[in-house]
Scaffold this active site. Structure first.
Site, PDB file in Angstrom:
ATOM      1  N   ASP A 145      37.328 -13.479  36.972  1.00 50.25           N
ATOM      2  CA  ASP A 145      37.786 -14.611  38.063  1.00 50.25           C
ATOM      3  C   ASP A 145      37.937 -14.093  39.426  1.00 50.25           C
ATOM      4  O   ASP A 145      37.586 -12.895  39.639  1.00 50.25           O
ATOM      5  CB  ASP A 145      39.174 -15.349  37.693  1.00 50.25           C
ATOM      6  CG  ASP A 145      39.228 -16.596  38.083  1.00 50.25           C
ATOM      7  OD1 ASP A 145      38.267 -17.195  38.706  1.00 50.25           O
ATOM      8  OD2 ASP A 145      40.089 -17.270  37.013  1.00 50.25           O
ATOM      9  N   GLU A 180      33.112 -17.332  39.486  1.00 53.48           N
ATOM     10  CA  GLU A 180      33.424 -17.569  40.999  1.00 53.48           C
ATOM     11  C   GLU A 180      32.967 -18.930  41.276  1.00 53.48           C
ATOM     12  O   GLU A 180      32.907 -19.368  42.412  1.00 53.48           O
ATOM     13  CB  GLU A 180      32.863 -16.286  41.853  1.00 53.48           C
ATOM     14  CG  GLU A 180      31.388 -16.306  41.907  1.00 53.48           C
ATOM     15  CD  GLU A 180      30.710 -17.438  42.567  1.00 53.48           C
ATOM     16  OE1 GLU A 180      30.112 -18.403  41.885  1.00 53.48           O
ATOM     17  OE2 GLU A 180      30.577 -17.454  43.616  1.00 53.48           O
ATOM     18  N   TRP A 181      33.061 -19.847  40.222  1.00 47.52           N
ATOM     19  CA  TRP A 181      32.993 -21.359  40.284  1.00 47.52           C
ATOM     20  C   TRP A 181      31.830 -21.838  40.967  1.00 47.52           C
ATOM     21  O   TRP A 181      31.490 -22.801  41.620  1.00 47.52           O
ATOM     22  CB  TRP A 181      34.187 -21.741  40.989  1.00 47.52           C
ATOM     23  CG  TRP A 181      35.459 -21.143  40.674  1.00 47.52           C
ATOM     24  CD1 TRP A 181      36.153 -21.199  39.548  1.00 47.52           C
ATOM     25  CD2 TRP A 181      36.119 -20.344  41.809  1.00 47.52           C
ATOM     26  NE1 TRP A 181      37.382 -20.271  39.532  1.00 47.52           N
ATOM     27  CE2 TRP A 181      37.200 -19.684  40.908  1.00 47.52           C
ATOM     28  CE3 TRP A 181      36.047 -19.850  43.101  1.00 47.52           C
ATOM     29  CZ2 TRP A 181      38.032 -18.802  41.250  1.00 47.52           C
ATOM     30  CZ3 TRP A 181      36.914 -18.907  43.520  1.00 47.52           C
ATOM     31  CH2 TRP A 181      38.096 -18.416  42.665  1.00 47.52           C
ATOM     32  N   GLY A 182      30.818 -20.973  40.989  1.00 47.79           N
ATOM     33  CA  GLY A 182      29.311 -21.376  41.572  1.00 47.79           C
ATOM     34  C   GLY A 182      29.261 -21.332  42.976  1.00 47.79           C
ATOM     35  O   GLY A 182      28.283 -22.105  43.624  1.00 47.79           O
ATOM     36  N   ASP A 203      36.942 -26.045  38.292  1.00 47.34           N
ATOM     37  CA  ASP A 203      37.511 -26.205  36.885  1.00 47.34           C
ATOM     38  C   ASP A 203      37.365 -27.786  36.621  1.00 47.34           C
ATOM     39  O   ASP A 203      37.466 -28.765  37.260  1.00 47.34           O
ATOM     40  CB  ASP A 203      38.862 -26.128  36.833  1.00 47.34           C
ATOM     41  CG  ASP A 203      39.413 -24.439  36.938  1.00 47.34           C
ATOM     42  OD1 ASP A 203      38.391 -23.983  37.393  1.00 47.34           O
ATOM     43  OD2 ASP A 203      40.332 -24.220  36.825  1.00 47.34           O
TER      44      ASP A 203
HETATM   45  C1  GAL Z   1      40.512 -20.506  37.505  1.00 47.97           C
HETATM   46  C2  GAL Z   1      39.460 -20.530  36.544  1.00 47.97           C
HETATM   47  C3  GAL Z   1      40.117 -21.325  35.102  1.00 47.97           C
HETATM   48  C4  GAL Z   1      41.135 -20.704  34.682  1.00 47.97           C
HETATM   49  C5  GAL Z   1      42.255 -20.096  35.874  1.00 47.97           C
HETATM   50  C6  GAL Z   1      43.372 -19.297  35.296  1.00 47.97           C
HETATM   51  O1  GAL Z   1      40.287 -19.744  38.754  1.00 47.97           O
HETATM   52  O2  GAL Z   1      38.316 -21.295  36.975  1.00 47.97           O
HETATM   53  O3  GAL Z   1      39.113 -21.471  34.402  1.00 47.97           O
HETATM   54  O4  GAL Z   1      40.572 -19.306  33.998  1.00 47.97           O
HETATM   55  O5  GAL Z   1      41.673 -19.688  36.830  1.00 47.97           O
HETATM   56  O6  GAL Z   1      44.242 -19.102  36.294  1.00 47.97           O
END
Ligand code: GAL
Length: 402
Positions: A145, A180-182, A203
């Protein structure tokens, strides 16, 4: 001399060859985040693994338990990562062994900063040591992440490469999933950092569509809007990851229930499964598989849609049409068939009619509807009534050349 040169070349390439062979089809399994949040434990995850065996999910291909954030208990006096002893009382190696014994694999989670998104110990500056720890535990997959890390793309590239190199140097094949969410177009560079898949969006929440001004409150449709454009980047060993399936969550409290995630209908959940499979997405279920209703089982265990997701050609469907009412996808398959997906985006049932020639399919085709199982022969056009938010998926086999 030449012989030695070839030998050296082969030896040098060996680790890279094996890395490229990883995740030849999109990874599948249960990911702990949307249902449990950080409230995970070995006990709960073993119950989930047993339920996945008993319900046929493992046989269908959902063969990973992906542990998300919240497993960590800090570092020991040698700086080795340790699991939270209350959540994993026998330690992580014992947990991984017990999952492997069930013919399943284990994914784990860390972050390219000192702390994870939920504030637990993460891997920055400990990449080599942590990769070795994961390998020693028998981990098969790492979700990495990017919370608490700088925004610029150069730092992201450096940090993802450092962990990618550390995983390659560990003595185990560990699939590497960037998260890194794109935000920095990871589809353009993160496979060079060693990753086999990368999140393309923020998410997913448990809903059809975002109705607020908050870009972070994404529903199924908001994710499709981004991921459907990225087909050219997908293929065996490198996948766009549009985040977890919310199928069967029905508005459960927890991370996917935040930001208006009050649930979707079974038609919408079936659409998510269809669209994710057409887009050759990793399939990470997040519902409570210990307690699934028939509709959820029917969606998650449909072997014809799973075959489209897992097809060995590894093509992500091209979105050919995206107008006010319809989205139409075409995914070529390894045996020469095509999967065609048609989503009715509108708020009422509509009649769909289209010549296959318009999708570049000039021959005559036999069709198989993967949800209703209806078969039709010698078609040159598709015609059906499609409910609001429903996605029909047909598998077409050519019966006569043009
Ligand atoms: C976000 C991630 C989620 C989950 C979460 C956990 O950054 O996009 O899928 O992993 O962190 O804290």
């Amino acid at each position: 001399m030449k012989k030695y040169a070839v030998l050296i070349l082969l030896v040098c390439q060996a680790p890279f060859l094996s890395a490229q062979d990883m995740a030849e089809t999109p990874p599948m399994g249960f990911m702990s985040w949307n249902y449990f949040g950080t409230d995970i434990s070995a006990e709960k995850l073993i119950e989930i693994a047993d339920a996945m065996g008993a319900t046929g999910m493992v046989d269908a291909g959902y063969d990973h338990i992906f542990i998300d954030d919240g497993w960590q208990g800090g570092r020991d006096n040698k700086n080795n990562l340790i699991p939270d002893p209350d959540k994993f009382p026998e330690g992580m190696k014992a947990f991984v062994d017990s999952i492997h014994k069930r013919d399943m694999k284990v994914g784990i989670y860390s972050d390219a900063a000192p702390l994870t998104c939920a504030g637990f110990t993460a891997s920055l500056h400990f990449e080599k040591q942590d990769a070795k720890t994961f390998a020693d535990w028998g981990i098969d997959y790492l979700k990495y992440d990017y919370c608490h890390a700088p925004e610029d793309v150069e730092t992201a590239q450096t940090r993802y490469t450092t962990m990618g190199d550390a995983l390659k140097e560990s003595d185990r094949d560990i699939v590497y999933a960037a998260c890194e969410w794109g935000q920095r177009d990871p589809w353009k560079w993160v496979s060079d950092a060693g990753a086999q898949l990368w999140r393309t969006t923020y998410d997913v929440r448990d809903k059809w569509k975002n109705k607020s001004d908050d870009d972070n409150a994404m529903g199924i449709m908001d994710i499709v809007a981004i991921n459907a454009e990225l087909d050219e980047y997908a293929g065996p060993g490198h996948w766009n990851d549009p985040d977890m399936l919310v199928v069967g969550l029905y508005g459960k409290d927890g991370p996917s229930g935040d930001l208006g995630g009050t649930g979707a209908t079974d038609v919408e959940y079936q659409s998510q499964m269809s669209l994710w499979s057409l887009m050759a997405a990793p399939l990470m279920v997040t519902n409570d598989v210990r307690d699934m209703n028939d509709a959820t089982k029917r969606i998650l265990l449909n072997e014809d849609i799973l075959a489209i997701d897992q097809d060995s050609l590894g093509k992500q469907a091209k979105r050919k049409i995206n107008d006010d009412t319809w989205m139409v996808f075409v995914k070529p398959l390894s045996d020469g068939d095509y999967a065609i997906g048609v989503l009715n985006k509108s708020d009422k049932g509509q009649k769909f009619k289209m010549k296959l020639k318009g999708l570049g399919l000039a021959g005559t085709y036999n069709s198989f509807d993967v949800w209703s199982k209806a078969e039709k022969s010698k078609l040159q056009k598709l015609k059906d009534t499609i409910a609001s938010h429903e996605t029909k998926v047909w598998r077409l086999s050519e019966s006569q050349k043009p």
